[in-house]
Motif scaffolding. Structure first.
Motif, PDB file in Angstrom:
ATOM      1  N   ARG A 217       0.840  -1.209   0.000  1.00 43.21           N
ATOM      2  CA  ARG A 217       0.000   0.000   0.000  1.00 43.21           C
ATOM      3  C   ARG A 217       0.868   1.250   0.000  1.00 43.21           C
ATOM      4  O   ARG A 217       0.580   2.221  -0.697  1.00 43.21           O
ATOM      5  CB  ARG A 217      -0.933   0.016   1.212  1.00 43.21           C
ATOM      6  N   PHE A 218       1.939   1.214   0.780  1.00 43.22           N
ATOM      7  CA  PHE A 218       2.845   2.354   0.831  1.00 43.22           C
ATOM      8  C   PHE A 218       3.524   2.545  -0.524  1.00 43.22           C
ATOM      9  O   PHE A 218       3.664   3.666  -1.007  1.00 43.22           O
ATOM     10  CB  PHE A 218       3.894   2.157   1.925  1.00 43.22           C
ATOM     11  N   GLN A 219       3.936   1.452  -1.151  1.00 45.20           N
ATOM     12  CA  GLN A 219       4.576   1.535  -2.455  1.00 45.20           C
ATOM     13  C   GLN A 219       3.648   2.182  -3.476  1.00 45.20           C
ATOM     14  O   GLN A 219       4.058   3.061  -4.239  1.00 45.20           O
ATOM     15  CB  GLN A 219       4.973   0.142  -2.942  1.00 45.20           C
ATOM     16  N   VAL A 220       2.382   1.771  -3.482  1.00 44.48           N
ATOM     17  CA  VAL A 220       1.406   2.334  -4.420  1.00 44.48           C
ATOM     18  C   VAL A 220       1.212   3.819  -4.149  1.00 44.48           C
ATOM     19  O   VAL A 220       1.211   4.639  -5.072  1.00 44.48           O
ATOM     20  CB  VAL A 220       0.064   1.573  -4.344  1.00 44.48           C
ATOM     21  N   GLN A 221       1.046   4.195  -2.899  1.00 41.81           N
ATOM     22  CA  GLN A 221       0.842   5.602  -2.560  1.00 41.81           C
ATOM     23  C   GLN A 221       2.067   6.433  -2.895  1.00 41.81           C
ATOM     24  O   GLN A 221       1.947   7.558  -3.371  1.00 41.81           O
ATOM     25  CB  GLN A 221       0.477   5.767  -1.081  1.00 41.81           C
ATOM     26  N   LEU A 222       3.254   5.880  -2.660  1.00 40.80           N
ATOM     27  CA  LEU A 222       4.479   6.604  -2.984  1.00 40.80           C
ATOM     28  C   LEU A 222       4.586   6.829  -4.490  1.00 40.80           C
ATOM     29  O   LEU A 222       4.862   7.946  -4.945  1.00 40.80           O
ATOM     30  CB  LEU A 222       5.704   5.849  -2.466  1.00 40.80           C
ATOM     31  N   LEU A 223       4.339   5.789  -5.274  1.00 39.36           N
ATOM     32  CA  LEU A 223       4.408   5.933  -6.729  1.00 39.36           C
ATOM     33  C   LEU A 223       3.330   6.884  -7.240  1.00 39.36           C
ATOM     34  O   LEU A 223       3.575   7.671  -8.165  1.00 39.36           O
ATOM     35  CB  LEU A 223       4.278   4.566  -7.401  1.00 39.36           C
ATOM     36  N   THR A 224       2.146   6.831  -6.656  1.00 36.54           N
ATOM     37  CA  THR A 224       1.072   7.746  -7.042  1.00 36.54           C
ATOM     38  C   THR A 224       1.469   9.185  -6.748  1.00 36.54           C
ATOM     39  O   THR A 224       1.261  10.083  -7.573  1.00 36.54           O
ATOM     40  CB  THR A 224      -0.236   7.394  -6.313  1.00 36.54           C
ATOM     41  N   THR A 225       2.049   9.413  -5.589  1.00 37.72           N
ATOM     42  CA  THR A 225       2.475  10.757  -5.201  1.00 37.72           C
ATOM     43  C   THR A 225       3.576  11.267  -6.120  1.00 37.72           C
ATOM     44  O   THR A 225       3.528  12.413  -6.583  1.00 37.72           O
ATOM     45  CB  THR A 225       2.957  10.764  -3.732  1.00 37.72           C
ATOM     46  N   VAL A 226       4.553  10.428  -6.407  1.00 39.43           N
ATOM     47  CA  VAL A 226       5.653  10.824  -7.294  1.00 39.43           C
ATOM     48  C   VAL A 226       5.117  11.144  -8.684  1.00 39.43           C
ATOM     49  O   VAL A 226       5.489  12.155  -9.293  1.00 39.43           O
ATOM     50  CB  VAL A 226       6.745   9.730  -7.348  1.00 39.43           C
ATOM     51  N   SER A 227       4.213  10.300  -9.201  1.00 38.61           N
ATOM     52  CA  SER A 227       3.626  10.538 -10.522  1.00 38.61           C
ATOM     53  C   SER A 227       2.854  11.852 -10.546  1.00 38.61           C
ATOM     54  O   SER A 227       2.927  12.608 -11.516  1.00 38.61           O
ATOM     55  CB  SER A 227       2.697   9.389 -10.907  1.00 38.61           C
ATOM     56  N   PHE A 228       2.108  12.125  -9.486  1.00 41.30           N
ATOM     57  CA  PHE A 228       1.337  13.366  -9.396  1.00 41.30           C
ATOM     58  C   PHE A 228       2.261  14.579  -9.423  1.00 41.30           C
ATOM     59  O   PHE A 228       2.035  15.536 -10.168  1.00 41.30           O
ATOM     60  CB  PHE A 228       0.495  13.351  -8.122  1.00 41.30           C
ATOM     61  N   ILE A 229       3.324  14.527  -8.639  1.00 34.36           N
ATOM     62  CA  ILE A 229       4.260  15.647  -8.572  1.00 34.36           C
ATOM     63  C   ILE A 229       4.976  15.840  -9.908  1.00 34.36           C
ATOM     64  O   ILE A 229       5.138  16.968 -10.384  1.00 34.36           O
ATOM     65  CB  ILE A 229       5.265  15.445  -7.420  1.00 34.36           C
ATOM     66  N   MET A 230       5.379  14.741 -10.547  1.00 32.68           N
ATOM     67  CA  MET A 230       6.045  14.852 -11.841  1.00 32.68           C
ATOM     68  C   MET A 230       5.094  15.418 -12.890  1.00 32.68           C
ATOM     69  O   MET A 230       5.502  16.222 -13.739  1.00 32.68           O
ATOM     70  CB  MET A 230       6.581  13.486 -12.274  1.00 32.68           C
ATOM     71  N   GLY A 231       3.818  15.028 -12.841  1.00 31.90           N
ATOM     72  CA  GLY A 231       2.837  15.574 -13.771  1.00 31.90           C
ATOM     73  C   GLY A 231       2.635  17.065 -13.566  1.00 31.90           C
ATOM     74  O   GLY A 231       2.540  17.829 -14.531  1.00 31.90           O
ATOM     75  N   LEU A 232       2.565  17.493 -12.305  1.00 28.27           N
ATOM     76  CA  LEU A 232       2.439  18.923 -12.012  1.00 28.27           C
ATOM     77  C   LEU A 232       3.636  19.699 -12.534  1.00 28.27           C
ATOM     78  O   LEU A 232       3.486  20.776 -13.105  1.00 28.27           O
ATOM     79  CB  LEU A 232       2.307  19.150 -10.504  1.00 28.27           C
ATOM     80  N   ARG A 233       4.810  19.135 -12.331  1.00 24.99           N
ATOM     81  CA  ARG A 233       6.028  19.816 -12.787  1.00 24.99           C
ATOM     82  C   ARG A 233       6.037  19.948 -14.309  1.00 24.99           C
ATOM     83  O   ARG A 233       6.371  21.010 -14.855  1.00 24.99           O
ATOM     84  CB  ARG A 233       7.257  19.049 -12.318  1.00 24.99           C
ATOM     85  N   LEU A 234       5.663  18.882 -15.005  1.00 25.56           N
ATOM     86  CA  LEU A 234       5.620  18.919 -16.459  1.00 25.56           C
ATOM     87  C   LEU A 234       4.622  19.960 -16.957  1.00 25.56           C
ATOM     88  O   LEU A 234       4.923  20.734 -17.868  1.00 25.56           O
ATOM     89  CB  LEU A 234       5.269  17.540 -17.015  1.00 25.56           C
ATOM     90  N   ARG A 235       3.441  20.004 -16.336  1.00 21.39           N
ATOM     91  CA  ARG A 235       2.444  21.005 -16.739  1.00 21.39           C
ATOM     92  C   ARG A 235       2.933  22.412 -16.461  1.00 21.39           C
ATOM     93  O   ARG A 235       2.698  23.329 -17.259  1.00 21.39           O
ATOM     94  CB  ARG A 235       1.114  20.737 -16.032  1.00 21.39           C
ATOM     95  N   ALA A 236       3.624  22.615 -15.351  1.00 22.89           N
ATOM     96  CA  ALA A 236       4.161  23.947 -15.035  1.00 22.89           C
ATOM     97  C   ALA A 236       5.222  24.358 -16.049  1.00 22.89           C
ATOM     98  O   ALA A 236       5.248  25.513 -16.492  1.00 22.89           O
ATOM     99  CB  ALA A 236       4.737  23.960 -13.615  1.00 22.89           C
ATOM    100  N   GLU A 237       6.094  23.420 -16.418  1.00 23.46           N
ATOM    101  CA  GLU A 237       7.127  23.735 -17.415  1.00 23.46           C
ATOM    102  C   GLU A 237       6.495  24.072 -18.757  1.00 23.46           C
ATOM    103  O   GLU A 237       6.921  25.017 -19.429  1.00 23.46           O
ATOM    104  CB  GLU A 237       8.089  22.556 -17.560  1.00 23.46           C
ATOM    105  N   ARG A 238       5.476  23.311 -19.160  1.00 25.87           N
ATOM    106  CA  ARG A 238       4.792  23.602 -20.425  1.00 25.87           C
ATOM    107  C   ARG A 238       4.093  24.950 -20.371  1.00 25.87           C
ATOM    108  O   ARG A 238       4.081  25.689 -21.353  1.00 25.87           O
ATOM    109  CB  ARG A 238       3.768  22.506 -20.734  1.00 25.87           C
ATOM    110  N   PHE A 239       3.501  25.270 -19.227  1.00 22.74           N
ATOM    111  CA  PHE A 239       2.829  26.559 -19.071  1.00 22.74           C
ATOM    112  C   PHE A 239       3.823  27.697 -19.264  1.00 22.74           C
ATOM    113  O   PHE A 239       3.534  28.677 -19.952  1.00 22.74           O
ATOM    114  CB  PHE A 239       2.155  26.652 -17.704  1.00 22.74           C
ATOM    115  N   VAL A 240       4.994  27.577 -18.666  1.00 22.23           N
ATOM    116  CA  VAL A 240       6.018  28.618 -18.799  1.00 22.23           C
ATOM    117  C   VAL A 240       6.431  28.757 -20.263  1.00 22.23           C
ATOM    118  O   VAL A 240       6.500  29.874 -20.795  1.00 22.23           O
ATOM    119  CB  VAL A 240       7.247  28.305 -17.911  1.00 22.23           C
ATOM    120  N   GLU A 241       6.686  27.633 -20.935  1.00 19.71           N
ATOM    121  CA  GLU A 241       7.102  27.682 -22.340  1.00 19.71           C
ATOM    122  C   GLU A 241       6.021  28.320 -23.211  1.00 19.71           C
ATOM    123  O   GLU A 241       6.322  29.177 -24.046  1.00 19.71           O
ATOM    124  CB  GLU A 241       7.404  26.268 -22.844  1.00 19.71           C
ATOM    125  N   GLU A 242       4.777  27.905 -23.027  1.00 18.03           N
ATOM    126  CA  GLU A 242       3.690  28.443 -23.842  1.00 18.03           C
ATOM    127  C   GLU A 242       3.422  29.907 -23.524  1.00 18.03           C
ATOM    128  O   GLU A 242       3.094  30.695 -24.411  1.00 18.03           O
ATOM    129  CB  GLU A 242       2.437  27.591 -23.671  1.00 18.03           C
TER     130      GLU A 242
END
Length: 74
Positions: A34-59
């Protein structure tokens, strides 16, 4: 990660800054599926936010450049 029973939040300091704490040792937590799933979910969420923020800056920069180009053309 907060949803995992192995993870808690400790509020300390005058500013109320939150600190994530484990209810067990890191080795035991990493063995819990359960911890592994939550950790991977959290990491994926943060990486997705970062990618969207970088794209927002570029656009945004491209948009501002096109506005400046239009102003210069006038």
């Amino acid at each position: 990660m907060i949803r995992s029973p192995l993870v808690g939040v400790d509020f300390e300091g005058e500013g109320g800054s939150a600190r994530i704490v484990l209810a067990t040792g890191i080795e035991e937590a990493c063995e819990d599926p359960r911890f592994q799933v939550q950790l991977l979910t959290t990491v994926s969420f943060i990486m997705g936010l970062r990618l969207r923020a970088e794209r927002f800056v570029e656009e945004s920069e491209a948009f501002l450049a096109s506005i400046q180009s239009e102003r210069d053309a006038l």
